[in-house]
Write an enzyme that holds these catalytic residues in place. Sequence first.
Site, PDB file in Angstrom:
ATOM      1  N   GLY A   1       0.787  -1.238   0.000  1.00  0.00           N
ATOM      2  CA  GLY A   1       0.000   0.000   0.000  1.00  0.00           C
ATOM      3  C   GLY A   1       0.814   1.282   0.000  1.00  0.00           C
TER       4      GLY A   1
ATOM      5  CB  ILE B   1      -4.797  -1.810   1.080  1.00  0.00           C
ATOM      6  CG1 ILE B   1      -3.379  -1.954   0.486  1.00  0.00           C
ATOM      7  CG2 ILE B   1      -5.860  -1.834  -0.012  1.00  0.00           C
ATOM      8  CD1 ILE B   1      -3.122  -3.280  -0.178  1.00  0.00           C
TER       9      ILE B   1
ATOM     10  CE1 TYR C   1     -11.626   7.013   7.914  1.00  0.00           C
ATOM     11  CE2 TYR C   1     -12.611   5.354   9.341  1.00  0.00           C
ATOM     12  CZ  TYR C   1     -11.586   5.773   8.523  1.00  0.00           C
ATOM     13  OH  TYR C   1     -10.513   4.938   8.308  1.00  0.00           O
TER      14      TYR C   1
ATOM     15  CE  LYS D   1      -9.155   1.732   7.774  1.00  0.00           C
ATOM     16  NZ  LYS D   1      -8.087   0.999   7.069  1.00  0.00           N
TER      17      LYS D   1
ATOM     18  CG  LEU E   1      -3.844  11.019  -3.027  1.00  0.00           C
ATOM     19  CD1 LEU E   1      -3.619  12.520  -3.183  1.00  0.00           C
ATOM     20  CD2 LEU E   1      -3.132  10.273  -4.150  1.00  0.00           C
ATOM     21  CB  SER E   2      -6.376   7.528   1.650  1.00  0.00           C
ATOM     22  OG  SER E   2      -5.944   6.584   0.726  1.00  0.00           O
TER      23      SER E   2
HETATM   24  N1  LIG Z   1      -4.387   8.847   6.738  1.00  0.00           N
HETATM   25  C1  LIG Z   1      -5.004   8.612   7.883  1.00  0.00           C
HETATM   26  O1  LIG Z   1      -5.438   9.519   8.597  1.00  0.00           O
HETATM   27  C2  LIG Z   1      -5.154   7.191   8.373  1.00  0.00           C
HETATM   28  C3  LIG Z   1      -5.394   6.952   9.744  1.00  0.00           C
HETATM   29  C4  LIG Z   1      -5.519   5.649  10.204  1.00  0.00           C
HETATM   30  C5  LIG Z   1      -5.424   4.591   9.296  1.00  0.00           C
HETATM   31  N2  LIG Z   1      -5.201   4.851   7.977  1.00  0.00           N
HETATM   32  C6  LIG Z   1      -5.101   3.698   7.063  1.00  0.00           C
HETATM   33  O2  LIG Z   1      -3.771   3.595   6.592  1.00  0.00           O
HETATM   34  C7  LIG Z   1      -3.797   2.857   5.366  1.00  0.00           C
HETATM   35  C8  LIG Z   1      -2.960   3.603   4.333  1.00  0.00           C
HETATM   36  O3  LIG Z   1      -3.622   4.808   3.950  1.00  0.00           O
HETATM   37  P1  LIG Z   1      -2.891   6.203   3.763  1.00  0.00           P
HETATM   38  O4  LIG Z   1      -3.634   7.195   4.560  1.00  0.00           O
HETATM   39  O5  LIG Z   1      -1.433   6.063   3.934  1.00  0.00           O
HETATM   40  O6  LIG Z   1      -3.255   6.592   2.255  1.00  0.00           O
HETATM   41  P2  LIG Z   1      -2.570   6.245   0.845  1.00  0.00           P
HETATM   42  O7  LIG Z   1      -3.508   6.802  -0.163  1.00  0.00           O
HETATM   43  O8  LIG Z   1      -1.182   6.709   0.788  1.00  0.00           O
HETATM   44  O9  LIG Z   1      -2.586   4.657   0.806  1.00  0.00           O
HETATM   45  C9  LIG Z   1      -3.730   3.904   0.482  1.00  0.00           C
HETATM   46  C10 LIG Z   1      -3.246   2.741  -0.363  1.00  0.00           C
HETATM   47  O10 LIG Z   1      -4.332   1.865  -0.670  1.00  0.00           O
HETATM   48  C11 LIG Z   1      -4.107   1.395  -2.000  1.00  0.00           C
HETATM   49  N3  LIG Z   1      -5.354   0.870  -2.573  1.00  0.00           N
HETATM   50  C12 LIG Z   1      -6.581   1.444  -2.587  1.00  0.00           C
HETATM   51  N4  LIG Z   1      -7.462   0.647  -3.220  1.00  0.00           N
HETATM   52  C13 LIG Z   1      -6.760  -0.472  -3.613  1.00  0.00           C
HETATM   53  C14 LIG Z   1      -7.100  -1.652  -4.309  1.00  0.00           C
HETATM   54  N5  LIG Z   1      -8.339  -1.901  -4.740  1.00  0.00           N
HETATM   55  N6  LIG Z   1      -6.109  -2.582  -4.535  1.00  0.00           N
HETATM   56  C15 LIG Z   1      -4.848  -2.368  -4.105  1.00  0.00           C
HETATM   57  N7  LIG Z   1      -4.467  -1.262  -3.430  1.00  0.00           N
HETATM   58  C16 LIG Z   1      -5.413  -0.317  -3.201  1.00  0.00           C
HETATM   59  C17 LIG Z   1      -3.604   2.629  -2.742  1.00  0.00           C
HETATM   60  O11 LIG Z   1      -2.963   2.258  -3.948  1.00  0.00           O
HETATM   61  C18 LIG Z   1      -2.646   3.208  -1.713  1.00  0.00           C
HETATM   62  O12 LIG Z   1      -1.350   2.655  -1.862  1.00  0.00           O
HETATM   63  C19 LIG Z   1      -5.258   2.681   5.002  1.00  0.00           C
HETATM   64  O13 LIG Z   1      -5.711   1.418   5.447  1.00  0.00           O
HETATM   65  C20 LIG Z   1      -5.934   3.789   5.806  1.00  0.00           C
HETATM   66  O14 LIG Z   1      -7.284   3.541   6.064  1.00  0.00           O
HETATM   67  C21 LIG Z   1      -5.057   6.111   7.504  1.00  0.00           C
END
Ligand SMILES: NC(=O)c1ccc[n+]([C@@H]2O[C@H](COP(=O)([O-])OP(=O)(O)OC[C@H]3O[C@@H](n4cnc5c(N)ncnc54)[C@H](O)[C@@H]3O)[C@@H](O)[C@H]2O)c1
Length: 256
Positions: free
Chosen positions: A12, A91, A156, A163, A195-196
């Site tokens: 991811g 992811i 959310y 989640k 980005l997410s």
């Molecule tokens: N950013 C936050 O505030 C936060 C907080 C807690 C948890 N998270 C979790 O951390 C994880 C990483 O997210 P992030 O915030 O670093 O964002 P990010 O956008 O950098 O990463 C999300 C990743 O998911 C991948 N992805 C999405 N759909 C996909 C699919 N169908 N197949 C394969 N890959 C797929 C994307 O390519 C990307 O690499 C996620 O699970 C997110 O929910 C994020």
Amino acid sequence: MILKGKKVVIMGVRNKWSIAWGAAQSAYEQGAEVICTCSADSEEKVKDLLKEMPGTSVYVCNNVSLDEDIDNCLNEIKKEHGKIDGILHAIAHANTEDLRNDFILTSRDGYAHAQDVSAYSLVAIVRMAREKEMLNEGASIIAYTYFGSEKVVEGYNVMGVAKAALEASIRYLSKDLGKDGYRINGISAGPIKTLSAKGIKDFGSILDIVEERAPLHRNVTIKQVGDSTAFLFSDMSSAITGEIIHVDNGFSVVGV
Ligand SMILES: NC(=O)c1ccc[n+]([C@@H]2O[C@H](COP(=O)([O-])OP(=O)(O)OC[C@H]3O[C@@H](n4cnc5c(N)ncnc54)[C@H](O)[C@@H]3O)[C@@H](O)[C@H]2O)c1
């Protein structure tokens, strides 16, 4: 160097803001051989990032909704690297309209999509890795989750429900994986601008609220989440499984 001699797969990584990128850096600093996976559209960007970590490799796992994509990616990793000691699942995805509208308006398809990509994919990845006998003794699996699974966080929505399913899946998987001596845990990270995260309505105000109310009065960094991930990959956490650890500067413990 708590990960010396270990091989970990970080799934991811999208760009330098990704939390998974912080995990890749921490694991590398702690001596691990780091193997990243990304979607096809991020491959070049991730290859560029990895230039600063010699010996690190990247594989495409384009769409975790497709068993075939997971299967191909794991086969390639096994062929090149043999057995591994850990997997990070970082992811998640939900349709934009499901993060903009009220939760009650979530469509059947939108609900299923968020669950499939963000929760079920963990079950599929772990099952396939086990079936391929590519996990070393004592292997450690980690998935990233968020506080929106426990309490209502404005905007959310369907991702909070996904989640919650991810966290329950971690607990159930811990029972199955424990039979082979493998561990699985979640890290509930505080909000981080990625980005997410941009898809979540008023994300900036969530960051402000954390700074104001969290016991440590600050937001977490990808480095801090990465370091906790390295700990969970390592044998220093060998008695921890089925757990969700909050890496959120204490925000989740505050009531009134
Ligand atoms: N950013 C936050 O505030 C936060 C907080 C807690 C948890 N998270 C979790 O951390 C994880 C990483 O997210 P992030 O915030 O670093 O964002 P990010 O956008 O950098 O990463 C999300 C990743 O998911 C991948 N992805 C999405 N759909 C996909 C699919 N169908 N197949 C394969 N890959 C797929 C994307 O390519 C990307 O690499 C996620 O699970 C997110 O929910 C994020």
